[in-house]
Scaffold this active site. Structure first.
Site, mmCIF file in Angstrom:
data_model
loop_
_atom_site.group_PDB
_atom_site.id
_atom_site.type_symbol
_atom_site.label_atom_id
_atom_site.label_comp_id
_atom_site.label_asym_id
_atom_site.label_seq_id
_atom_site.Cartn_x
_atom_site.Cartn_y
_atom_site.Cartn_z
ATOM 1 N N LYS A 170 43.965 24.017 -11.416
ATOM 2 C CA LYS A 170 44.478 24.897 -12.473
ATOM 3 C C LYS A 170 45.603 24.152 -13.175
ATOM 4 C CE LYS A 170 47.770 27.789 -13.102
ATOM 5 N NZ LYS A 170 48.033 27.482 -14.528
ATOM 6 N N ASP A 202 46.861 31.747 -16.073
ATOM 7 C CA ASP A 202 48.296 31.787 -15.785
ATOM 8 C C ASP A 202 48.534 31.726 -14.276
ATOM 9 O OD1 ASP A 202 47.977 34.359 -14.729
ATOM 10 O OD2 ASP A 202 48.484 35.346 -16.619
ATOM 11 N N GLY A 207 46.644 30.967 -10.462
ATOM 12 C CA GLY A 207 47.396 30.191 -9.455
ATOM 13 C C GLY A 207 47.459 30.943 -8.137
ATOM 14 N N GLU A 245 56.042 19.921 -4.800
ATOM 15 C CA GLU A 245 57.123 19.149 -5.430
ATOM 16 C C GLU A 245 57.739 20.092 -6.445
ATOM 17 O OE1 GLU A 245 54.556 15.246 -6.003
ATOM 18 O OE2 GLU A 245 56.688 14.944 -6.336
ATOM 19 N N CYS A 279 61.369 16.092 -13.435
ATOM 20 C CA CYS A 279 61.995 16.689 -12.249
ATOM 21 C C CYS A 279 63.040 15.756 -11.651
ATOM 22 C CB CYS A 279 60.930 16.996 -11.217
ATOM 23 S SG CYS A 279 59.912 15.568 -10.873
ATOM 24 N N GLU A 379 68.699 23.848 -12.894
ATOM 25 C CA GLU A 379 67.872 22.894 -13.617
ATOM 26 C C GLU A 379 67.701 23.394 -15.047
ATOM 27 O OE1 GLU A 379 63.643 22.776 -12.772
ATOM 28 O OE2 GLU A 379 63.782 20.604 -12.584
HETATM 29 P P1 NAD Z 1 55.976 26.469 -13.434
HETATM 30 O O1 NAD Z 1 56.345 26.645 -12.020
HETATM 31 O O2 NAD Z 1 56.262 27.551 -14.394
HETATM 32 O O3 NAD Z 1 54.426 26.178 -13.552
HETATM 33 C C1 NAD Z 1 53.786 25.170 -12.802
HETATM 34 C C2 NAD Z 1 52.383 25.601 -12.506
HETATM 35 O O4 NAD Z 1 52.441 26.688 -11.598
HETATM 36 C C3 NAD Z 1 51.635 26.100 -13.723
HETATM 37 O O5 NAD Z 1 50.284 25.705 -13.646
HETATM 38 C C4 NAD Z 1 51.777 27.606 -13.608
HETATM 39 O O6 NAD Z 1 50.749 28.323 -14.252
HETATM 40 C C5 NAD Z 1 51.710 27.774 -12.100
HETATM 41 N N1 NAD Z 1 52.322 28.994 -11.603
HETATM 42 C C6 NAD Z 1 53.333 29.704 -12.138
HETATM 43 N N2 NAD Z 1 53.583 30.795 -11.386
HETATM 44 C C7 NAD Z 1 52.709 30.767 -10.344
HETATM 45 C C8 NAD Z 1 52.441 31.622 -9.246
HETATM 46 N N3 NAD Z 1 53.145 32.746 -9.055
HETATM 47 N N4 NAD Z 1 51.472 31.281 -8.381
HETATM 48 C C9 NAD Z 1 50.762 30.146 -8.559
HETATM 49 N N5 NAD Z 1 50.946 29.314 -9.594
HETATM 50 C C10 NAD Z 1 51.916 29.614 -10.482
HETATM 51 O O7 NAD Z 1 56.630 25.089 -13.872
HETATM 52 P P2 NAD Z 1 56.545 24.391 -15.270
HETATM 53 O O8 NAD Z 1 57.454 25.156 -16.158
HETATM 54 O O9 NAD Z 1 55.131 24.184 -15.672
HETATM 55 O O10 NAD Z 1 57.133 22.949 -14.937
HETATM 56 C C11 NAD Z 1 58.476 22.713 -14.864
HETATM 57 C C12 NAD Z 1 58.978 22.729 -13.439
HETATM 58 O O11 NAD Z 1 58.205 21.834 -12.631
HETATM 59 C C13 NAD Z 1 60.388 22.228 -13.330
HETATM 60 O O12 NAD Z 1 61.108 23.037 -12.438
HETATM 61 C C14 NAD Z 1 60.238 20.828 -12.757
HETATM 62 O O13 NAD Z 1 61.359 20.336 -12.079
HETATM 63 C C15 NAD Z 1 59.079 20.996 -11.882
HETATM 64 N N6 NAD Z 1 58.431 19.692 -11.647
HETATM 65 C C16 NAD Z 1 58.638 19.069 -10.454
HETATM 66 C C17 NAD Z 1 58.074 17.837 -10.234
HETATM 67 C C18 NAD Z 1 58.268 17.136 -8.932
HETATM 68 O O14 NAD Z 1 57.574 16.142 -8.717
HETATM 69 N N7 NAD Z 1 59.169 17.574 -8.084
HETATM 70 C C19 NAD Z 1 57.301 17.244 -11.209
HETATM 71 C C20 NAD Z 1 57.127 17.900 -12.393
HETATM 72 C C21 NAD Z 1 57.691 19.150 -12.613
#
Ligand code: NAD
Length: 410
Positions: A170, A202, A207, A245, A279, A379
């Protein structure tokens, strides 16, 4: 405008079970560039069932055939790097030079690394009289964010393919178009039906359905800490393996004997790369208290030299942030920094001068930031840097720890 309303299940593009759709917005223009469908638990069921069926045969393939498959994916990926780069810049706003240099080709690096590892990986080892056998775990659920879309997807898909697992991806609903192209690449490369499946949607619906699905053996999640907590909770009742992550607030400690100007400038570039949406971005610079004025001046200069603008225009250093929600969040946190008394030395709230549309943020630097301030702890995920003074190295190390890496409900 691209119609991306189908999902990829069991080796074919299929219509979704539901009718809900979501526009994909170009963050530089605020215009719709594509439409995706929002999947449901039914779509996830169908994808997981296909992956479960495919696991029976794919898990029995030998490393040589999986190696050949990975090599074939590389061959098909290579000529599409340009397409991927343009798509990523349009869907999430990275400047095209960054998409061409890193965002798109990074997928090739993950695939090549998997070829290297798989080439000599020992799936069986005899330890005394015990035969240790490493087996593919089963169907993997892969959930990815928008900030480095191809990086996040390929660094999950490539090892799963190498290990003999099948999967349901997803991708982020904010940046799903590069995932579409990648799915086309996998199809063209001949990934067997059901081994890789892709369902858009979403987080709380698709997810969560993936994370809680009883036939998903493992979830690999990258994204915010908030969603990571939700994924872990949803996965717990079925006791599946979860790897995550999550968010970050990396500290960049500049020591007393460093070349301050050089270190600060490099720190600013590191923080602003990809418009601050990484990140591991070094979003907190810690400097000796006596050098705060000098550090602020160097950071102001570096921020002034950072050009925010159209991702496809030459000379642009940073594009817009990825979405309206991200823009609002960054604006809120910049205002919070000012309210809480941090010294604004560059940028600030609102769009950069001369830009009236798109989710563009001013390259922003705060000096004199204290560890308890919101901008030192949360963040931000935008081009916003905090410079924090420290007394001595022990204090720097202690201050480094003040930003919570864990979940905060407030
Ligand atoms: P997000 O958590 O909003 O979304 C990430 C993914 O999770 C999306 O596909 C989203 O649809 C899904 N998601 C959201 N809520 C969910 C739920 N309740 N259950 C299952 N899936 C769900 O994050 P984002 O805004 O897309 O990305 C930014 C964040 O990702 C930042 O906090 C960043 O630090 C983090 N990030 C971390 C790394 C790492 O390697 N540590 C790398 C990239 C991004």
């Amino acid at each position: 405008m691209k119609d991306c309303r189908q999902f990829y299940i069991d080796g074919a593009w299929v219509h979704p079970a539901g009718v809900d759709e979501l526009p994909v917005i170009n963050p530089a223009t605020e215009e719709r560039i594509a439409t995706i469908s929002l999947g449901t638990a039914k779509d996830v069921d169908k994808a997981v069932a296909a992956a479960k069926r495919a696991f029976e045969s794919y898990s029995e393939t030998g490393p040589d055939s999986r190696l050949a498959l990975l090599q074939r994916i590389i061959e098909v990926y290579q000529p599409r790097v340009g397409d991927l780069a343009e798509t990523i810049s349009r869907e999430m706003g990275a400047p095209i030079w960054l998409s061409r240099a890193a965002q798109a080709p990074v997928g090739l690096r993950h695939l090549s690394e998997m070829v290297r590892v798989l080439g000599s990986f020992k799936f069986e080892e005899l330890k005394g009289s015990t035969l240790l056998r490493k087996e593919p775990i089963g169907v993997c659920g892969l959930i990815t964010p928008w900030n480095w879309p191809m990086n996040q997807i390929v660094c999950k898909v490539a090892p799963a393919l190498a290990a003999g697992c099948t999967m349901v991806l997803k991708p982020s609903e904010i940046a799903p178009l590069s995932a579409y192209l990648f799915t086309e690449i996998l199809h063209e490369a001949g990934v067997p039906a059901g081994v890789f499946n892709m369902v858009n949607g979403d987080g709380p619906t698709v997810g969560s359905a993936i994370a809680s699905h009883p036939d998903v053996a493992m979830v690999s999640f990258t994204g915010s800490t908030r969603a990571g907590v939700a994924v872990a909770s949803a996965a717990a009742p079925t006791v599946k393996r979860v790897t995550q992550e999550l968010g970050g607030k990396s500290a960049n400690i500049i020591l007393d004997d460093a070349d301050l100007e050089k270190a600060v400038k490099e720190g600013v570039h590191g923080c602003f790369l990809n418009t601050g949406q990484s990140c591991d971005a070094p979003t907190r610079i810690l400097v000796p208290r006596s050098k705060m004025t000098q550090a602020a001046a160097a950071a102001r200069q570096a921020a002034a030299a950072t050009k925010a603008g159209d991702p496809f225009t030459k000379g642009t250093n940073i594009g817009p942030v990825a979405s309206a929600a991200q823009f609002e969040k960054v604006q809120r946190l910049i205002k919070k920094g000012i309210e809480e008394g941090a010294e604004l030395v560059a940028g600030g709230a609102g769009r950069p001068d001369g830009i009236s549309k798109g989710y563009f943020v001013k390259p922003t630097v705060f000096a004199g930031v204290r560890g308890e301030m919101t901008i030192a702890r949360e963040e931000i995920f935008g081009p916003v840097l905090s410079i924090i003074p420290y007394e001595d190295e022990d204090d720097a190390v202690t201050s480094r720890m003040t930003a919570p890496m864990g979940y905060r409900a407030t």
